[in-house]
Design a protein around this motif. Sequence first.
Motif, PDB file in Angstrom:
ATOM      1  N   THR A  34       1.116  -1.097   0.278  1.00  0.00           N
ATOM      2  CA  THR A  34       0.258   0.349   0.171  1.00  0.00           C
ATOM      3  C   THR A  34       0.656   1.247   0.244  1.00  0.00           C
ATOM      4  O   THR A  34       0.769   2.337  -0.780  1.00  0.00           O
ATOM      5  CB  THR A  34      -0.996   0.339   1.513  1.00  0.00           C
ATOM      6  OG1 THR A  34      -1.670  -1.073   1.456  1.00  0.00           O
ATOM      7  CG2 THR A  34      -2.141   1.375   1.161  1.00  0.00           C
TER       8      THR A  34
ATOM      9  N   ARG B 203      -6.962  -2.077  -2.389  1.00  0.00           N
ATOM     10  CA  ARG B 203      -6.868  -3.430  -2.542  1.00  0.00           C
ATOM     11  C   ARG B 203      -5.753  -4.340  -1.320  1.00  0.00           C
ATOM     12  O   ARG B 203      -6.166  -5.173  -0.881  1.00  0.00           O
ATOM     13  CB  ARG B 203      -6.020  -3.350  -3.834  1.00  0.00           C
ATOM     14  CG  ARG B 203      -6.361  -5.362  -4.041  1.00  0.00           C
ATOM     15  CD  ARG B 203      -5.976  -5.712  -5.722  1.00  0.00           C
ATOM     16  NE  ARG B 203      -6.083  -7.368  -5.387  1.00  0.00           N
ATOM     17  CZ  ARG B 203      -5.480  -7.367  -6.766  1.00  0.00           C
ATOM     18  NH1 ARG B 203      -5.209  -6.734  -8.249  1.00  0.00           N
ATOM     19  NH2 ARG B 203      -5.565  -9.056  -7.171  1.00  0.00           N
ATOM     20  N   TRP B 204      -4.460  -3.424  -1.233  1.00  0.00           N
ATOM     21  CA  TRP B 204      -3.599  -3.999  -0.033  1.00  0.00           C
ATOM     22  C   TRP B 204      -4.312  -4.024   1.327  1.00  0.00           C
ATOM     23  O   TRP B 204      -4.060  -4.534   2.256  1.00  0.00           O
ATOM     24  CB  TRP B 204      -2.027  -4.195  -0.513  1.00  0.00           C
ATOM     25  CG  TRP B 204      -1.620  -4.881  -2.112  1.00  0.00           C
ATOM     26  CD1 TRP B 204      -1.193  -6.620  -1.871  1.00  0.00           C
ATOM     27  CD2 TRP B 204      -2.066  -3.680  -3.201  1.00  0.00           C
ATOM     28  NE1 TRP B 204      -1.402  -6.495  -3.408  1.00  0.00           N
ATOM     29  CE2 TRP B 204      -1.222  -5.499  -3.785  1.00  0.00           C
ATOM     30  CE3 TRP B 204      -2.649  -3.264  -3.271  1.00  0.00           C
ATOM     31  CZ2 TRP B 204      -1.651  -5.308  -5.280  1.00  0.00           C
ATOM     32  CZ3 TRP B 204      -2.165  -3.089  -4.961  1.00  0.00           C
ATOM     33  CH2 TRP B 204      -1.686  -4.046  -6.070  1.00  0.00           C
TER      34      TRP B 204
END
Length: 444
Positions: A240, A429-430
Motif C-alpha cells: 500500500t 486493494r492491499w
Amino acid sequence: MPADTSTEVLPRGVRAGYGSGSVATGAFGTVPGLMLLPYLTDSLGITALAAGAIVFLPKAWDVVLNPIAGRISDRSDDPRGPRRPWLLRAGLALSVCFALLFAAPEMDATALEAGWVLVMFLACATAYAFFQVPYVAMPAEITHSYDERTRLMTWRVALLAFTIMLAGATAPLIRDAVGGRDGYRVMGLAMACLIAVGVVAAYVGTRRAPVGAPVAATGSLRDQLRVVATAHDFRALLTTFVVQALATGCMLAGVDYVATDVLDQKGAGTILFVCFVAPALVLTPLWSRFGTRHGKRRGYLLASLLLAAGAAGAALAPIAPLWLLFVAVVLVGTGYAGCQVFPLAMLPDAAAVDARDTGGNRAGVYTGVWTAGETLGLALGPGVFALVLAIGGYRSSTTGDVAQPDSAITAIVLGFSVLPAVLTLISLRWLVRYSLDAQEVDHE
C-alpha cells in the motif's frame, strides 16, 4: 514485554528529538523530487527520458542497499544505542553530498554534467540509506505501546510536514532569486545546511530515549528477508505504502511543471506546495486522535480516499479558477497527512509483533525493506512522470523558456492528477488485508 503497554508515555523531549530527524528526511525526500527533474531538463538540457533515468537509478540502488543497511544496524553495538551513531555519520555525509548534487561545474559536454549529477545522487542515496533505515527502526525499540507509537509519529509527521513546506516553498524561491545554474547551487547549499540541522537535532534529541538492548535475530540476511516476506500484515502495509509513494512522487515531480507550463506562474509552485503541506501542520494531531479512537487502518483508508479525491480534482487545473486548484491540493494535503501518520505508526507494530513471536530483533531488516520500497516508489514517481512527459512530446532546453505543445500540457496535467489518484485507489486493494489492531499488538 509487559502485559499492558497501552499507558506507556515517552517524554516530550524524546518525541521532539526523534521527530527532528524528519527535517533531514523531509528535505532530502522533497527537494530532489521537486527540483532535480527540472534542473536536468530545463537547466542542463538533458532529454526527459535520460533525466528520468538519472533520477531513478540511484534510488534503485537504495532498494538493494536498504535491507543491508538494516541488517548492519541490527547488529551494531554502541553505548550510545545501536541506531544513533548511524544518524550522525550517515546524516552529515548526506548533507555534504547534497550540497554537491546541484553544483555541477559547467563542462563542454552535457554527458559529463549528467554524469556528475548521477554520481552525486548515487552518493546521496547511499548516505541516506544508512541514515533513514536506522532512524525508521528506532520506534519499535523506543516504545512497546501501540498508541504511543502513533503519538511518536505525530511529532515526526508534523515536523516532516513543516520541513516539506519550508524546503518545498523556499527551494524554488532561492533558485529564482539567484537565477540560472548559480541559483541551483545556492539552493543546494541551503538545503544541505537544513539537512545537517535535522541530523544533529535527532542525534542529540534521542540521547535519553529508553532504548534497550534487543537481541539480533539469527540467520543470514537472506533468511531474515524470507521471514519478513512471509509476514502477511507487513506485506500488505508495505505494498500500500509503495504504491502511494509512487503516486506522491508523480505529484511532487509535476509541481514545477504545472506552475510554469500549465498555470504560467512560477510563484504558483510555492503556493501549491503550501496548500499541500500546511494542512498536515494542523491536522496531524487530529489524525492521531482519530487513529486512537477508530483504529489506524480505518484512519489510513479515510486519508487515502481524501488524497485520491483531491488529486482527481487537480485535473481541472487548465480550465478551473486558480483557487479551485488550490482547494484540490489542500484536500490532497489533508489526506497526505494521514497517509504518513498511520503507516509509519503501523510499521513498528508489525516489527514488534514479529520480535515478540520469534524472540529475535529484525526491526532493522523490516525497516530496510520498508525504506527500500518507499525509495523505489518515490524514485519511480519522477521516472514515470518523465515518461509521461516524453510521451506527450515535452521539449527540453537549457533556459526553461520553450513553448510546449498541447500534448505536453495534457501530459503534465494527467501525470500530476489523474495518475496519482488512480494509483492511490489501487493501493487500497492491499490495505484492506491488513489486520493488526491494538489488542493484537499489546497482547503479551
